[in-house]
Design an enzyme around this catalytic site. Structure first.
Site, short mmCIF file in Angstrom:
data_model
loop_
_atom_site.label_atom_id
_atom_site.label_comp_id
_atom_site.label_asym_id
_atom_site.label_seq_id
_atom_site.Cartn_x
_atom_site.Cartn_y
_atom_site.Cartn_z
N ARG A 238 38.50 27.55 50.24
CA ARG A 238 37.39 28.45 50.84
C ARG A 238 37.49 29.74 50.29
NH1 ARG A 238 34.85 24.66 51.71
NH2 ARG A 238 33.59 24.05 53.66
N GLU A 267 30.16 34.06 48.50
CA GLU A 267 29.50 32.97 47.60
C GLU A 267 27.90 33.01 47.93
OE1 GLU A 267 31.06 29.17 47.97
OE2 GLU A 267 32.86 29.70 47.59
N HIS A 285 32.01 26.14 43.13
CA HIS A 285 32.21 25.42 44.60
C HIS A 285 31.72 23.97 44.36
CE1 HIS A 285 32.67 26.03 49.23
NE2 HIS A 285 33.19 24.59 48.68
C1 GLV Z 1 33.48 21.73 50.71
O1 GLV Z 1 33.92 22.79 50.27
C2 GLV Z 1 33.93 21.06 51.98
O2 GLV Z 1 34.22 21.83 52.85
O3 GLV Z 1 33.62 19.82 52.28
#
Ligand code: GLV
Length: 331
Positions: A238, A267, A285
């Protein structure tokens, strides 16, 4: 009468078909994120919402969504949801653990390998028509095999990343809030160390902790200085776990060798410093983004939602306490 639900972003046809069997589905299939105001309006009469990490489900929104019983996130991370506020209002919150572990671990590995062997640099070199022939000292990278891999956050995904390291004959060290049981450490061939020790010893540092106030800027300027100047940092968990401004400075100054990043603070806006750097591999991501995994995530979220609205305990309930506070409908 079927309960009304909202699907906030584009999902797969089979997900919608599954939901439609049990619910009256309103869905935003044009795939632009709903504005907070649009989300607020649309949730007024909904019993359930299937949402993504781009949707912020906070206390103010929940206060107006008086009918809401369940928030089903299509993600394993749920820092976009105020789970405590859900609990206080008797709203179940769910996520999608398990189904994305392998794909997300693969992406962490892809970033590690790409940064080590400078894949994005050499690709743009070749596409730019600059390649005139083979040279001994051309595009020298670093070895992944037999190097030391440090994993910060040894949950399900961290453990899959560690398992893959055996194929590269790597030494694995890890740091985690709670130390793993000895038999798991043994199976993974991973040694527990402090965070500072991990940063000092590792050739590759992979971050796999969830984002929370406790993990905000877990890697900042001082931590980057503790790393080897030859080390590579991978963040596929993250944004916000790394202080991006500090990382840009470290990559510029050569404090560490390179980074592979799938996630960023703020983001989809990137720290502008990243774009001018060659020693960083950037991805938007996409950690869990394979066809099979994203389908599985959407279906897992759908099953959580339908189970919750049927009065059952959804398989991936984050706040079992919510069931004690729920009453229906809320007024
Ligand atoms: C993606 O980033 C998730 O948390 O599934």
């Amino acid at each position: 009468m079927k309960p009304k639900i909202l699907v906030t972003r584009e999902v797969f046809d089979e997900t919608l078909a599954y939901l439609a069997q049990a619910c009256e589905v309103e869905s935003n299939q044009n795939d632009a994120a709903l504005t907070p105001e649009a989300l607020r309006q649309r949730l007024r009469d909904k019993r359930g919402v299937m949402c993504c990490l781009t949707d912020r489900i906070d206390a103010a929104l929940l206060a107006e969504a008086q009918q809401l019983k369940v928030v089903a996130n299509i993600a394993v991370g749920y820092n976009n949801i105020d789970v405590a506020a859900c609990t206080a209002r008797g709203v179940m919150a769910t996520n999608t653990p398990g189904v994305l572990d392998d794909s997300t671990a693969d992406l962490a590995w892809a970033l590690m390998l790409a940064a080590a062997r400078r894949l994005t640099e050499v690709e743009s070199y070749i596409r730019g028509g600059e390649w005139t022939g083979w040279r001994l000292k051309q595009w020298l990278g670093v070895d992944v095999h037999h190097a030391t891999l440090g994993i910060v956050g040894m949950g399900r995904i961290g453990q899959v990343i560690a398992r893959r390291a055996a194929g590269f004959d790597m030494r694995v060290v890890y740091h985690n809030r709670n130390r793993l049981a000895p038999d798991i450490e043994q199976r993974l061939n991973a040694a527990y160390v402090t965070k500072d020790e991990l940063l000092r010893q590792s050739d590759f540092v992979v971050l796999q902790v969830p984002y929370s106030p406790e993990t905000h800027h877990l890697i900042g300027a001082a931590d980057l200085k503790r790393m080897k100047p030859t080390a590579i940092l991978v963040n596929s968990t993250r944004g916000g776990v790394v202080d991006d401004a500090a990382l840009v400075d470290a990559l510029k100054a050569g404090t560490i060798r390179a980074a592979g990043l799938d996630v960023f603070e703020n983001e989809p806006r990137l720290h502008p410093g990243f774009l001018g750097l060659r020693n960083v591999v950037l991805a938007p991501h996409v950690g869990s983004s394979t066809e099979a995994t994203r389908r599985a995530m959407a279906m897992t979220a759908a099953k959580n939602l339908v189970a919750a609205l049927a009065g059952a305990t959804p398989p991936n309930l984050l706040n079992p306490e919510s069931r004690a506070t729920s009453h229906e409908p809320r007024t």
